[in-house]
Design a protein around this motif. Structure first.
Motif, PDB file in Angstrom:
ATOM      1  N   PHE A  22       6.850  71.572  18.637  1.00 16.78           N
ATOM      2  CA  PHE A  22       6.852  70.585  17.565  1.00 16.78           C
ATOM      3  C   PHE A  22       6.564  71.265  16.230  1.00 16.78           C
ATOM      4  CE2 PHE A  22       5.671  68.208  21.356  1.00 16.78           C
ATOM      5  CZ  PHE A  22       6.512  67.126  21.285  1.00 16.78           C
ATOM      6  N   ALA A  23       7.064  70.620  15.178  1.00 20.80           N
ATOM      7  CA  ALA A  23       6.765  71.030  13.803  1.00 20.80           C
ATOM      8  C   ALA A  23       6.118  69.849  13.103  1.00 20.80           C
ATOM      9  CB  ALA A  23       8.038  71.460  13.072  1.00 20.80           C
ATOM     10  N   LEU A  24       4.965  70.094  12.521  1.00 23.59           N
ATOM     11  CA  LEU A  24       4.228  69.048  11.820  1.00 23.59           C
ATOM     12  C   LEU A  24       4.113  69.421  10.350  1.00 23.59           C
ATOM     13  CD1 LEU A  24       2.277  66.539  11.735  1.00 23.59           C
ATOM     14  CD2 LEU A  24       0.427  68.160  12.216  1.00 23.59           C
ATOM     15  N   ASN A  25       4.356  68.443   9.491  1.00 25.86           N
ATOM     16  CA  ASN A  25       4.112  68.631   8.056  1.00 25.86           C
ATOM     17  C   ASN A  25       2.672  68.198   7.799  1.00 25.86           C
ATOM     18  OD1 ASN A  25       4.068  68.844   5.297  1.00 25.86           O
ATOM     19  ND2 ASN A  25       5.810  67.479   4.930  1.00 25.86           N
ATOM     20  N   LYS A  26       1.759  69.163   7.826  1.00 24.40           N
ATOM     21  CA  LYS A  26       0.329  68.860   7.726  1.00 24.40           C
ATOM     22  C   LYS A  26      -0.029  68.395   6.317  1.00 24.40           C
ATOM     23  CE  LYS A  26      -3.078  71.780   7.010  1.00 24.40           C
ATOM     24  NZ  LYS A  26      -3.986  70.995   6.141  1.00 24.40           N
ATOM     25  N   PRO A  27      -0.654  67.243   6.209  1.00 30.75           N
ATOM     26  CA  PRO A  27      -1.104  66.803   4.886  1.00 30.75           C
ATOM     27  C   PRO A  27      -2.357  67.563   4.456  1.00 30.75           C
ATOM     28  CG  PRO A  27      -0.810  64.949   6.415  1.00 30.75           C
ATOM     29  CD  PRO A  27      -0.821  66.200   7.229  1.00 30.75           C
ATOM     30  N   ALA A  28      -2.670  67.499   3.194  1.00 31.23           N
ATOM     31  CA  ALA A  28      -3.899  68.099   2.689  1.00 31.23           C
ATOM     32  C   ALA A  28      -5.099  67.319   3.218  1.00 31.23           C
ATOM     33  CB  ALA A  28      -3.893  68.090   1.159  1.00 31.23           C
ATOM     34  N   SER A  74       8.088  77.271   5.151  1.00 30.57           N
ATOM     35  CA  SER A  74       8.811  77.753   6.330  1.00 30.57           C
ATOM     36  C   SER A  74       7.884  78.621   7.168  1.00 30.57           C
ATOM     37  CB  SER A  74      10.073  78.535   5.947  1.00 30.57           C
ATOM     38  OG  SER A  74       9.721  79.754   5.328  1.00 30.57           O
ATOM     39  N   PHE A  75       8.133  78.600   8.467  1.00 35.38           N
ATOM     40  CA  PHE A  75       7.424  79.471   9.403  1.00 35.38           C
ATOM     41  C   PHE A  75       8.494  80.222  10.175  1.00 35.38           C
ATOM     42  CE2 PHE A  75       5.202  81.040  12.983  1.00 35.38           C
ATOM     43  CZ  PHE A  75       3.853  81.063  12.685  1.00 35.38           C
ATOM     44  N   GLY A  76       8.690  81.488   9.854  1.00 37.63           N
ATOM     45  CA  GLY A  76       9.784  82.242  10.456  1.00 37.63           C
ATOM     46  C   GLY A  76      11.115  81.601  10.094  1.00 37.63           C
ATOM     47  N   PRO A  77      11.981  81.354  11.105  1.00 39.69           N
ATOM     48  CA  PRO A  77      13.282  80.751  10.810  1.00 39.69           C
ATOM     49  C   PRO A  77      13.250  79.235  10.737  1.00 39.69           C
ATOM     50  CG  PRO A  77      13.172  81.342  13.132  1.00 39.69           C
ATOM     51  CD  PRO A  77      11.864  81.784  12.515  1.00 39.69           C
ATOM     52  N   ILE A  78      12.082  78.605  10.870  1.00 37.50           N
ATOM     53  CA  ILE A  78      11.980  77.143  10.891  1.00 37.50           C
ATOM     54  C   ILE A  78      11.582  76.643   9.504  1.00 37.50           C
ATOM     55  CG2 ILE A  78      11.004  75.155  12.070  1.00 37.50           C
ATOM     56  CD1 ILE A  78      12.606  77.081  13.861  1.00 37.50           C
ATOM     57  N   PRO A  79      12.474  75.947   8.786  1.00 41.30           N
ATOM     58  CA  PRO A  79      12.130  75.446   7.456  1.00 41.30           C
ATOM     59  C   PRO A  79      11.457  74.071   7.547  1.00 41.30           C
ATOM     60  CG  PRO A  79      14.445  75.045   7.896  1.00 41.30           C
ATOM     61  CD  PRO A  79      13.903  75.738   9.118  1.00 41.30           C
ATOM     62  N   LEU A  80      10.703  73.745   6.503  1.00 43.52           N
ATOM     63  CA  LEU A  80      10.100  72.415   6.423  1.00 43.52           C
ATOM     64  C   LEU A  80      11.144  71.369   6.073  1.00 43.52           C
ATOM     65  CD1 LEU A  80       7.539  70.638   6.396  1.00 43.52           C
ATOM     66  CD2 LEU A  80       7.261  71.238   3.985  1.00 43.52           C
ATOM     67  N   GLY A  81      12.080  71.735   5.209  1.00 48.99           N
ATOM     68  CA  GLY A  81      13.146  70.808   4.827  1.00 48.99           C
ATOM     69  C   GLY A  81      12.600  69.574   4.131  1.00 48.99           C
ATOM     70  N   ASP A  82      13.220  68.426   4.442  1.00 43.98           N
ATOM     71  CA  ASP A  82      12.800  67.174   3.817  1.00 43.98           C
ATOM     72  C   ASP A  82      11.871  66.362   4.727  1.00 43.98           C
ATOM     73  OD1 ASP A  82      14.602  66.600   5.763  1.00 43.98           O
ATOM     74  OD2 ASP A  82      15.904  65.333   4.538  1.00 43.98           O
ATOM     75  N   GLN A  83      11.205  67.035   5.643  1.00 48.57           N
ATOM     76  CA  GLN A  83      10.271  66.348   6.543  1.00 48.57           C
ATOM     77  C   GLN A  83       9.095  65.792   5.748  1.00 48.57           C
ATOM     78  OE1 GLN A  83       9.188  68.743   9.901  1.00 48.57           O
ATOM     79  NE2 GLN A  83       7.573  67.349  10.603  1.00 48.57           N
ATOM     80  N   LYS A  84       8.805  64.535   5.954  1.00 49.70           N
ATOM     81  CA  LYS A  84       7.768  63.872   5.188  1.00 49.70           C
ATOM     82  C   LYS A  84       6.379  64.315   5.628  1.00 49.70           C
ATOM     83  CE  LYS A  84      10.482  59.690   4.272  1.00 49.70           C
ATOM     84  NZ  LYS A  84      10.524  58.205   4.401  1.00 49.70           N
ATOM     85  N   SER A  85       5.436  64.166   4.721  1.00 52.64           N
ATOM     86  CA  SER A  85       4.052  64.555   5.006  1.00 52.64           C
ATOM     87  C   SER A  85       3.485  63.696   6.133  1.00 52.64           C
ATOM     88  CB  SER A  85       3.206  64.392   3.747  1.00 52.64           C
ATOM     89  OG  SER A  85       1.865  64.728   4.015  1.00 52.64           O
ATOM     90  N   GLY A  86       2.883  64.363   7.115  1.00 50.09           N
ATOM     91  CA  GLY A  86       2.289  63.659   8.249  1.00 50.09           C
ATOM     92  C   GLY A  86       3.251  63.372   9.377  1.00 50.09           C
ATOM     93  N   LEU A 102      11.269  70.365  17.870  1.00 54.38           N
ATOM     94  CA  LEU A 102      12.237  71.401  17.518  1.00 54.38           C
ATOM     95  C   LEU A 102      13.455  71.315  18.431  1.00 54.38           C
ATOM     96  CD1 LEU A 102       9.956  74.535  16.919  1.00 54.38           C
ATOM     97  CD2 LEU A 102      10.732  72.821  15.269  1.00 54.38           C
ATOM     98  N   THR A 103      14.604  71.651  17.863  1.00 54.96           N
ATOM     99  CA  THR A 103      15.827  71.671  18.655  1.00 54.96           C
ATOM    100  C   THR A 103      15.869  72.940  19.505  1.00 54.96           C
ATOM    101  OG1 THR A 103      17.089  72.819  16.942  1.00 54.96           O
ATOM    102  CG2 THR A 103      17.005  70.401  16.822  1.00 54.96           C
ATOM    103  N   ASN A 104      16.751  72.949  20.494  1.00 48.43           N
ATOM    104  CA  ASN A 104      16.886  74.136  21.336  1.00 48.43           C
ATOM    105  C   ASN A 104      17.343  75.345  20.522  1.00 48.43           C
ATOM    106  OD1 ASN A 104      16.498  73.519  24.402  1.00 48.43           O
ATOM    107  ND2 ASN A 104      17.545  71.734  23.576  1.00 48.43           N
ATOM    108  N   THR A 105      18.160  75.101  19.516  1.00 49.29           N
ATOM    109  CA  THR A 105      18.588  76.208  18.659  1.00 49.29           C
ATOM    110  C   THR A 105      17.402  76.800  17.912  1.00 49.29           C
ATOM    111  OG1 THR A 105      20.768  75.197  18.395  1.00 49.29           O
ATOM    112  CG2 THR A 105      20.127  76.868  16.776  1.00 49.29           C
ATOM    113  N   GLU A 106      16.543  75.944  17.386  1.00 52.33           N
ATOM    114  CA  GLU A 106      15.372  76.437  16.662  1.00 52.33           C
ATOM    115  C   GLU A 106      14.420  77.188  17.590  1.00 52.33           C
ATOM    116  OE1 GLU A 106      14.737  73.252  13.040  1.00 52.33           O
ATOM    117  OE2 GLU A 106      14.173  72.645  15.064  1.00 52.33           O
ATOM    118  N   VAL A 107      14.253  76.679  18.820  1.00 54.49           N
ATOM    119  CA  VAL A 107      13.393  77.369  19.796  1.00 54.49           C
ATOM    120  C   VAL A 107      13.982  78.736  20.113  1.00 54.49           C
ATOM    121  CG1 VAL A 107      12.472  77.300  22.133  1.00 54.49           C
ATOM    122  CG2 VAL A 107      12.489  75.232  20.755  1.00 54.49           C
TER     123      VAL A 107
END
Length: 365
Positions: A191-197, A334-346, A351-356
């Motif tokens: 999973f990818a989480l957009n961690k809030p402050a 971004s963390f390695g090849p995984i970008p944050l993109g437009d993922q909202k906070s929280g 992750l997709t199989n391609t991202e894995v």
């Protein structure tokens, strides 16, 4: 004299006449017993009679004698009760010990139990799972679509291209790749989480503060975070139950790059990027940036992008502060090849199989 003779004769006849006339009386005949009164039992009680009637002492009749001990019938052994004959004709003997019964039961089971037949592998369950089933479970599409991937020779197992259908693989041991990317065939979660402050980068917090575990409370599988983010830093953080992948992603040997956006106050010198790339001396050693650029500038407000592969605590904040530019706000994009993109906070996304596969290739898995 005649009269006395007649009187005496009549006196002799009267008892017989009286006895014959009193058939319904209680007097019992002293002669031979009637057939229904004859004794049929033989044995110990043959000498016991009640009065002169010829009946058994216990008041037995023909039916009782026939049941118990008629001549020619079964004899009761000494000490047996009359009810034993009615229950089966054989007295109840002493019961066997339980130990003996257990030994007999064990011997019977050993005699009748058959040894398990070991069939050759050709007749047993085939080992492993069909490749298309493993791919479908990993999210690569339907089984039919996965068969087409095999026909197109886009699937590799342990470094060899699969050219035929029906191959069986072990998801726990074999390495499966599609188009050169490793497929997570095991029951791993990413999973990818957009961690809030303000969220603590731990799965549990003894002080009751909001933490990463609050975002995955409905997951049965235990997850853990890949690396950390400062409490006041926002952005992408990975959660998984793949221990080896998490270890490699945070190990300095593999040098996985992380990218941040930092808001600072200017003006900034033109050679700030060069200073950061050459290295900034901190109390725990030198820290170097892999990439630096100015993304946005509005008056004195600057938004700069910094990339580096180190993961020391507060590394970006300390580097910029040492260069003379304290950070107002920091976001990991971004963390390695995984970008944050437009993922909202929280928000948490899987992750997709391609991202894995890209993550695994990044750390040689």
């Amino acid at each position: 004299m005649r009269s006395s003779g007649r009187n005496s004769g009549s006196g002799n006849r009267n008892p017989r006449g009286a006895g014959g006339g009193q058939r319904g009386g209680k007097q019992k005949s002293s002669g031979r017993p009637r057939p229904e009164e004859r004794r049929y039992d033989v044995g110990e009680s043959s000498g016991r009679t009640g009065g002169g009637s010829g009946k058994p002492a216990g008041g037995g009749s023909r039916g009782a004698a026939a049941r118990g001990g008629a001549k020619g019938g079964p004899k009761r052994p000494e000490g047996a009760k009359a009810g034993d004959a009615r229950r089966g004709g054989r007295p109840q003997g002493p019961s066997r010990p339980r130990e003996l019964d257990a030994k007999i039961e064990e011997r019977n089971r050993a005699r009748h139990s058959k040894p398990q037949i070991k069939l050759p592998k050709t007749f047993g369950e085939p080992e492993g799972e069909r490749l298309q089933k493993v791919l479908a479970r990993a999210g690569m599409g339907s089984r039919r679509a996965c068969e087409e991937l095999i026909d197109q020779r886009r699937v590799e197992v342990n470094g060899e291209v699969v050219t035929e259908q029906g191959l069986r693989v072990d998801p726990e041991q074999d390495e499966v790749k599609v188009d050169g990317l490793t497929v997570a065939t095991q029951s791993y979660l990413f999973f990818a989480l957009n961690k809030p402050a303000g969220v603590v980068s731990t799965m549990e917090d003894p002080d009751g503060r909001q933490c990463l575990g609050d975002y995955v409370t409905n997951r049965e599988t235990r997850l853990f975070h890949v690396g950390r983010l400062d409490t006041e830093t926002e952005g992408i953080i990975l959660l998984t139950n793949h221990g080896e992948l998490a270890h490699r992603l945070t190990h300095p040997r593999y040098g996985v790059r992380k990218t941040y956006l930092a808001a600072i106050q200017g003006p900034i010198p033109r050679d700030l990027g060069k200073q950061l790339k050459n290295g900034v001396r901190l109390e725990d050693g030198y820290a170097r940036a892999d990439h630096f650029k100015v993304v946005e500038n509005t008056g004195k407000n600057y938004l700069v992008e910094v990339s580096l592969h180190e993961g020391r605590k507060h590394i970006v904040r300390r580097m910029l502060a040492e260069a003379g530019f304290p950070v107002d706000k920091l976001v990991r994009t971004s963390f390695g090849p995984i970008p944050l993109g437009d993922q909202k906070s929280g928000w948490l996304r899987r992750l997709t199989n391609t991202e894995v596969g890209m993550l695994m290739r990044e750390v040689d898995l």
